[in-house]
Design an enzyme around this catalytic site. Structure first.
Site, PDB file in Angstrom:
ATOM      1  N   GLU A 129     -18.001  -3.595  24.049  1.00  0.00           N
ATOM      2  CA  GLU A 129     -17.206  -4.821  24.182  1.00  0.00           C
ATOM      3  C   GLU A 129     -15.994  -4.835  23.261  1.00  0.00           C
ATOM      4  OE1 GLU A 129     -20.477  -4.752  23.521  1.00  0.00           O
ATOM      5  OE2 GLU A 129     -21.369  -5.379  25.428  1.00  0.00           O
ATOM      6  N   ASP A 181      -9.132   7.269   7.116  1.00  0.00           N
ATOM      7  CA  ASP A 181     -10.597   7.311   6.998  1.00  0.00           C
ATOM      8  C   ASP A 181     -11.213   5.980   7.418  1.00  0.00           C
ATOM      9  OD1 ASP A 181     -10.816   9.955   5.771  1.00  0.00           O
ATOM     10  OD2 ASP A 181      -9.850   9.028   4.035  1.00  0.00           O
ATOM     11  N   GLY A 182     -10.540   4.894   7.057  1.00  0.00           N
ATOM     12  CA  GLY A 182     -11.072   3.572   7.392  1.00  0.00           C
ATOM     13  C   GLY A 182     -11.218   3.410   8.896  1.00  0.00           C
ATOM     14  N   ASN A 199      -7.561  11.825   3.866  1.00  0.00           N
ATOM     15  CA  ASN A 199      -7.372  11.972   2.413  1.00  0.00           C
ATOM     16  C   ASN A 199      -8.653  11.701   1.628  1.00  0.00           C
ATOM     17  OD1 ASN A 199      -7.592   9.161   2.265  1.00  0.00           O
ATOM     18  ND2 ASN A 199      -5.380   8.836   2.181  1.00  0.00           N
ATOM     19  N   PHE A 246     -21.674 -12.365  24.201  1.00  0.00           N
ATOM     20  CA  PHE A 246     -21.172 -11.161  23.537  1.00  0.00           C
ATOM     21  C   PHE A 246     -19.675 -11.245  23.221  1.00  0.00           C
ATOM     22  CE2 PHE A 246     -24.928  -9.357  25.952  1.00  0.00           C
ATOM     23  CZ  PHE A 246     -25.789  -9.559  24.887  1.00  0.00           C
ATOM     24  N   HIS A 276       0.836  -1.206   0.000  1.00  0.00           N
ATOM     25  CA  HIS A 276       0.000   0.000   0.000  1.00  0.00           C
ATOM     26  C   HIS A 276       0.869   1.254   0.000  1.00  0.00           C
ATOM     27  CE1 HIS A 276      -2.351  -3.299   1.716  1.00  0.00           C
ATOM     28  NE2 HIS A 276      -3.426  -2.675   1.280  1.00  0.00           N
ATOM     29  N   HIS A 322     -29.272 -14.415  24.523  1.00  0.00           N
ATOM     30  CA  HIS A 322     -28.293 -14.314  25.602  1.00  0.00           C
ATOM     31  C   HIS A 322     -27.669 -15.663  25.967  1.00  0.00           C
ATOM     32  CE1 HIS A 322     -29.792 -10.320  25.815  1.00  0.00           C
ATOM     33  NE2 HIS A 322     -29.142 -10.023  26.925  1.00  0.00           N
ATOM     34  N   SER A 357     -23.072  -8.403  37.216  1.00  0.00           N
ATOM     35  CA  SER A 357     -23.416  -9.722  36.673  1.00  0.00           C
ATOM     36  C   SER A 357     -22.190 -10.594  36.454  1.00  0.00           C
ATOM     37  CB  SER A 357     -24.135  -9.570  35.333  1.00  0.00           C
ATOM     38  OG  SER A 357     -25.268  -8.770  35.477  1.00  0.00           O
ATOM     39  N   HIS A 396      -2.279  -0.922   7.143  1.00  0.00           N
ATOM     40  CA  HIS A 396      -1.892  -1.250   5.761  1.00  0.00           C
ATOM     41  C   HIS A 396      -0.752  -0.360   5.279  1.00  0.00           C
ATOM     42  CE1 HIS A 396      -5.018   1.851   5.503  1.00  0.00           C
ATOM     43  NE2 HIS A 396      -4.495   2.220   4.351  1.00  0.00           N
ATOM     44  N   HIS A 404      -3.929   3.214  -3.458  1.00  0.00           N
ATOM     45  CA  HIS A 404      -4.157   2.685  -2.105  1.00  0.00           C
ATOM     46  C   HIS A 404      -3.421   1.359  -1.885  1.00  0.00           C
ATOM     47  CE1 HIS A 404      -6.244   1.187   1.481  1.00  0.00           C
ATOM     48  NE2 HIS A 404      -6.228   0.048   0.831  1.00  0.00           N
ATOM     49  N   LEU A 463      -8.763  -2.452  10.727  1.00  0.00           N
ATOM     50  CA  LEU A 463      -8.852  -1.004  10.920  1.00  0.00           C
ATOM     51  C   LEU A 463      -9.576  -0.658  12.214  1.00  0.00           C
ATOM     52  CD1 LEU A 463      -9.561  -0.027   7.219  1.00  0.00           C
ATOM     53  CD2 LEU A 463      -7.447   0.331   8.502  1.00  0.00           C
TER      54      LEU A 463
HETATM   55  C1  LIG Z   1     -11.637  -4.118   9.821  1.00  0.00           C
HETATM   56  C2  LIG Z   1     -11.096  -3.971   8.432  1.00  0.00           C
HETATM   57  N1  LIG Z   1     -11.942  -3.940   7.388  1.00  0.00           N
HETATM   58  C3  LIG Z   1     -11.477  -3.854   6.133  1.00  0.00           C
HETATM   59  C4  LIG Z   1     -10.143  -3.789   5.893  1.00  0.00           C
HETATM   60  C5  LIG Z   1      -9.616  -3.743   4.470  1.00  0.00           C
HETATM   61  N2  LIG Z   1      -9.080  -2.398   4.192  1.00  0.00           N
HETATM   62  C6  LIG Z   1      -7.784  -2.138   4.292  1.00  0.00           C
HETATM   63  S1  LIG Z   1      -7.426  -0.533   4.015  1.00  0.00           S
HETATM   64  C7  LIG Z   1      -9.047  -0.172   3.712  1.00  0.00           C
HETATM   65  C8  LIG Z   1      -9.456   1.233   3.366  1.00  0.00           C
HETATM   66  C9  LIG Z   1      -8.835   2.188   4.290  1.00  0.00           C
HETATM   67  O1  LIG Z   1      -9.016   3.482   3.886  1.00  0.00           O
HETATM   68  P1  LIG Z   1      -8.108   4.609   4.525  1.00  0.00           P
HETATM   69  O2  LIG Z   1      -8.013   4.425   5.964  1.00  0.00           O
HETATM   70  O3  LIG Z   1      -8.630   5.909   4.036  1.00  0.00           O
HETATM   71  O4  LIG Z   1      -6.684   4.320   3.935  1.00  0.00           O
HETATM   72  P2  LIG Z   1      -6.065   4.909   2.600  1.00  0.00           P
HETATM   73  O5  LIG Z   1      -7.055   4.677   1.502  1.00  0.00           O
HETATM   74  O6  LIG Z   1      -5.821   6.335   2.858  1.00  0.00           O
HETATM   75  O7  LIG Z   1      -4.821   4.123   2.405  1.00  0.00           O
HETATM   76  C10 LIG Z   1      -9.831  -1.309   3.849  1.00  0.00           C
HETATM   77  C11 LIG Z   1     -11.290  -1.330   3.649  1.00  0.00           C
HETATM   78  C12 LIG Z   1      -9.290  -3.822   7.011  1.00  0.00           C
HETATM   79  N3  LIG Z   1      -7.973  -3.790   6.886  1.00  0.00           N
HETATM   80  N4  LIG Z   1      -9.786  -3.878   8.253  1.00  0.00           N
END
Ligand SMILES: Cc1ncc(C[n+]2csc(CCOP(=O)(O)OP(=O)(O)O)c2C)c(N)n1
Length: 668
Positions: free
Chosen positions: A420, A166-167, A196, A446, A37, A482, A393, A77, A271, A127
């Site tokens: 959680e 953003d993710g 971004n 849970f 990436h 539950h 609990s 990533h 990306h 993420l």
């Molecule tokens: C929980 C989770 N869901 C999905 C992914 C797959 N994934 C990796 S990066 C990404 C997008 C991330 O976007 P952003 O944080 O904006 O990173 P950028 O595009 O700027 O590299 C996704 C969906 C992941 N790594 N973790």
């Protein structure tokens, strides 16, 4: 044609050259691996460099410095970014490691892996996990500061930084964790948001429109906006300012362009794919980079880094000097801190008989666990735990201890709110910080809400402790939403995880002893809501995962059970023995611990030639095939439960002496 992006000031100064070196290395790494990436490292190199060079208190000569600042790359990533940083900042990440990016067995795996790479503070990639783990680290820092700092001796005062994208901001876990961080006023937590507006599928307009800064404002963060992600001074000023506000965590949104300075700038195409040789050439031209040679690092950058690292080392030495004085001035506190960090042994738990006495009355294992927690808290200073709004609990409150809050970081009882997923990540962060023994608790059903972070506990090989109560249809009236069914099997399927389902007080203590002494494996104690009898024959051998709790002269059948079903197995044995059927009962609180025993021990408990075996557990049968084999039988549950009285449900779902007896008779 040479592409040149207008509007960038390409400075020749060393800061800019180092930023560009991070960009060049990151692009080259991904290119050589032909995978990875590159986009985010290009956009976020200026903020990462500014943070690392000007603020981050780290010392590659003392990587385990307890008061080092923590940096968590929540956008895991972008691993090429952190590897480039670690390499330039002279951690044990060599140029060969950089060139080995993403290759099997390398120290630079696809996503940052705790334990694989020096300087990687947490495994990230899922993420949102990183920021949430960082919240745990910031909580640990505040707690230890409250416990150990003295006037003039700030032993614990590090900052925790998370770089998010953003993710991360879209994932629910960060909302949970950030809401808690704001509530707790974790002033030494600083989030850098690489904003971004691009994720994999394209513009964030597709699925994400709220004002994230306002959201963080509402959580209780102080927020900042840096409009130009290439403006090192503006980034620096924002971090500087953020550090001065110790009342609130800080959130710095920094607007960047993914794939900056390449022809694909701003495009999701950067990306997760290599940029291509041509684009890398243009990138280097646009940066006025001194060389097109892949992995080129200018000597001036090396010297620059050495100078920075000297300053960082000096800061460490200053802290070390202060800590030495502290040791002399406060020997008892220091001795306690050393004790907090001691590895505990099973023997010391075995030897203390006061821990193992639970009387002879029926008690729920959740309550027995509560008793154990309070016994342990008297003996060990560093328990730090709580639940996701279920303390009463899950029986996880430490009596006589206060609540951890913005106004009382010395409190040991944690309140995660109904969160959680973040709770588990925070638990991981606390373990990773060091010196504390955290536990986190919720209803077993849970576990589904925290599983991804429990998975990271296992992957990181850290001894997080999970207290998971209300473990079966024994929940009763609350009904199938539950009542766990498949959760035992789910957790048992997770590598490097101990699922421990005790049958009574002694076994509950055994489970806690396992959790307290584990160094590389997380443990879940899976506990009942309903009362269970204290069993004759239950033993400290439960720490071995399984043992013979009741034997017979000549074994016709082995009943293998866990938790609440062990007493049922013992009751069934009585009936069967009267009919002349020899029954061995094996209590198996933990399959994983049993599998770790010697072949001889396992053979002694479950002799290979005795193939008539019945597994009894109020959970799915899927776990048990290995022990039951072709010639055995099951008293398990492969449907959802129901709402009703717990004892009625056990009867309806076949957890009766009659049914066990009949299942035995089916096979002998
Ligand atoms: C929980 C989770 N869901 C999905 C992914 C797959 N994934 C990796 S990066 C990404 C997008 C991330 O976007 P952003 O944080 O904006 O990173 P950028 O595009 O700027 O590299 C996704 C969906 C992941 N790594 N973790």
């Amino acid at each position: 044609m040479i592409y040149r992006k207008e509007g960038y000031i390409v400075s020749k100064n060393l800061d800019q050259l180092t930023v560009n070196t991070i960009r060049a290395l990151s692009a080259d790494m991904v290119q050589k691996a032909n995978s990875g990436h590159p986009g985010k490292p290009l956009g976020s190199a200026p903020m990462a460099y500014t943070l690392w060079a000007n603020h981050l208190r780290i010392d590659p000569k003392n990587v385990n410095w307890i008061n080092r600042d923590r940096f968590i790359l929540s956008a895991g990533h972008a691993s090429a970014l952190i590897y480039s940083l670690l390499h330039l900042f002279e951690f044990d990440v060599t140029m060969d490691d950089i060139k080995d990016f993403r290759q099997y067995g390398s120290r630079t795996p696809g996503h940052p892996e705790y334990g694989d790479t020096e300087g990687v503070e947490a495994t990230t990639g899922p993420l949102g996990a990183g920021l949430s783990t960082a919240v745990g680290m910031a909580m640990a820092q505040e707690h230890l500061a409250a416990k150990y700092n003295k006037p003039g001796y700030e032993v614990f005062n590090n900052f925790t930084y998370a770089l998010v994208g953003d993710g991360c901001m879209m994932e629910g876990i960060t909302s949970e964790a950030s809401s808690l961080a704001g509530t707790l006023g974790l002033g030494r937590l600083i989030v850098l948001y690489d904003s971004n507006s691009i994720t994999i599928e394209g513009s964030t307009d597709l699925a994400f429109h709220e004002n994230v800064r306002e959201r963080y404002e509402a959580y209780g963060f102080e927020t900042f906006l840096v409009e130009d992600g290439n403006d090192l001074e503006a980034i620096n000023a924002a971090i500087e300012k953020a550090k001065t506000n110790l009342e609130k965590p800080s959130f710095i949104e920094i607007r960047t362009k993914i794939g900056a300075l390449t022809p694909l700038e701003g495009s999701e195409k950067t990306h997760g794919s290599p940029l291509g040789e041509d684009n890398i050439k243009i990138l280097k031209d646009n940066m006025n980079y001194p060389s097109h040679e892949p992995f080129y690092v200018d000597d001036s950058v090396r010297t620059h880094m050495k100078n920075i690292l000297e300053e960082k080392h000096a800061a460490y030495l200053e802290w070390e000097k202060m800590f030495k004085e502290y040791q002399e001035k406060y020997p008892e506190d220091y001795a306690q801190w050393v004790e907090d960090n001691r590895e505990l042994t099973l023997d010391e738990f075995f030897e203390d008989e006061t821990l193992w006495d639970f009387g002879d009355k029926p008690v729920a294992t959740r309550s027995l666990s509560g008793i154990v927690i309070n016994r342990l808290n008297k003996k060990y200073n560093n328990l730090f735990g709580g639940s996701a709004d279920l303390a009463g609990s899950t029986m996880t409150l430490m009596e006589g201890e206060t609540s951890f809050s913005k106004d009382n970081y010395a409190g040991k009882n944690l309140h995660f709110g109904v969160r959680e997923h973040a709770m588990a990540a925070i638990g991981n962060g606390i373990v990773l910080y060091g010196g504390l023994k955290p536990y986190v608790a919720t209803f077993f059903v849970f576990t589904d809400f925290l599983k991804p972070m429990a998975r990271l506990s296992s992957l990181m090989e850290i001894p997080a402790t999970y207290i998971l109560t209300h473990d079966s249809i024994g929940v009763g009236e609350d009904g199938p939403t539950h009542e766990p069914v498949e959760q035992l099997t789910m957790m048992r399927a997770q590598p490097n995880f101990i699922t421990f389902r005790p049958a009574d007080g002694v076994e509950t203590m055994a489970g806690w002893a396992v959790a307290m002494t584990s160094t590389k494996t997380p443990t879940a104690l899976v506990l009942t809501r309903q009362n269970l009898p204290q069993l004759e024959g239950s033993s400290k051998d439960a720490t071995k995962g399984a043992y013979v709790i009741s034997d017979t002269d000549k074994i016709d059948v082995i009943l293998i059970a866990s938790g609440s079903e062990v007493s049922l197995a013992l009751d069934a044995k009585e009936v069967l023995e009267k009919e002349g059927i020899g029954v061995r009962v094996v209590s198996m609180p933990s399959m994983e611990l049993f599998e770790a025993q010697s072949e001889a021990y396992r053979e002694a408990v479950l002799p290979r030639d005795i193939r008539k075996r019945v597994a009894i557990e109020a959970g799915s049968s899927l776990s048990w095939g290995k022990y039951v084999g072709f010639d055995g039988n099951y008293v398990t549950m492969d449907t959802f439960g129901a709402s009703g009285k717990g004892d009625v449900l056990f009867e309806k779902f076949g957890f009766t002496v009659e049914n066990v007896v009949s299942k035995v008779k089916e096979i002998i």
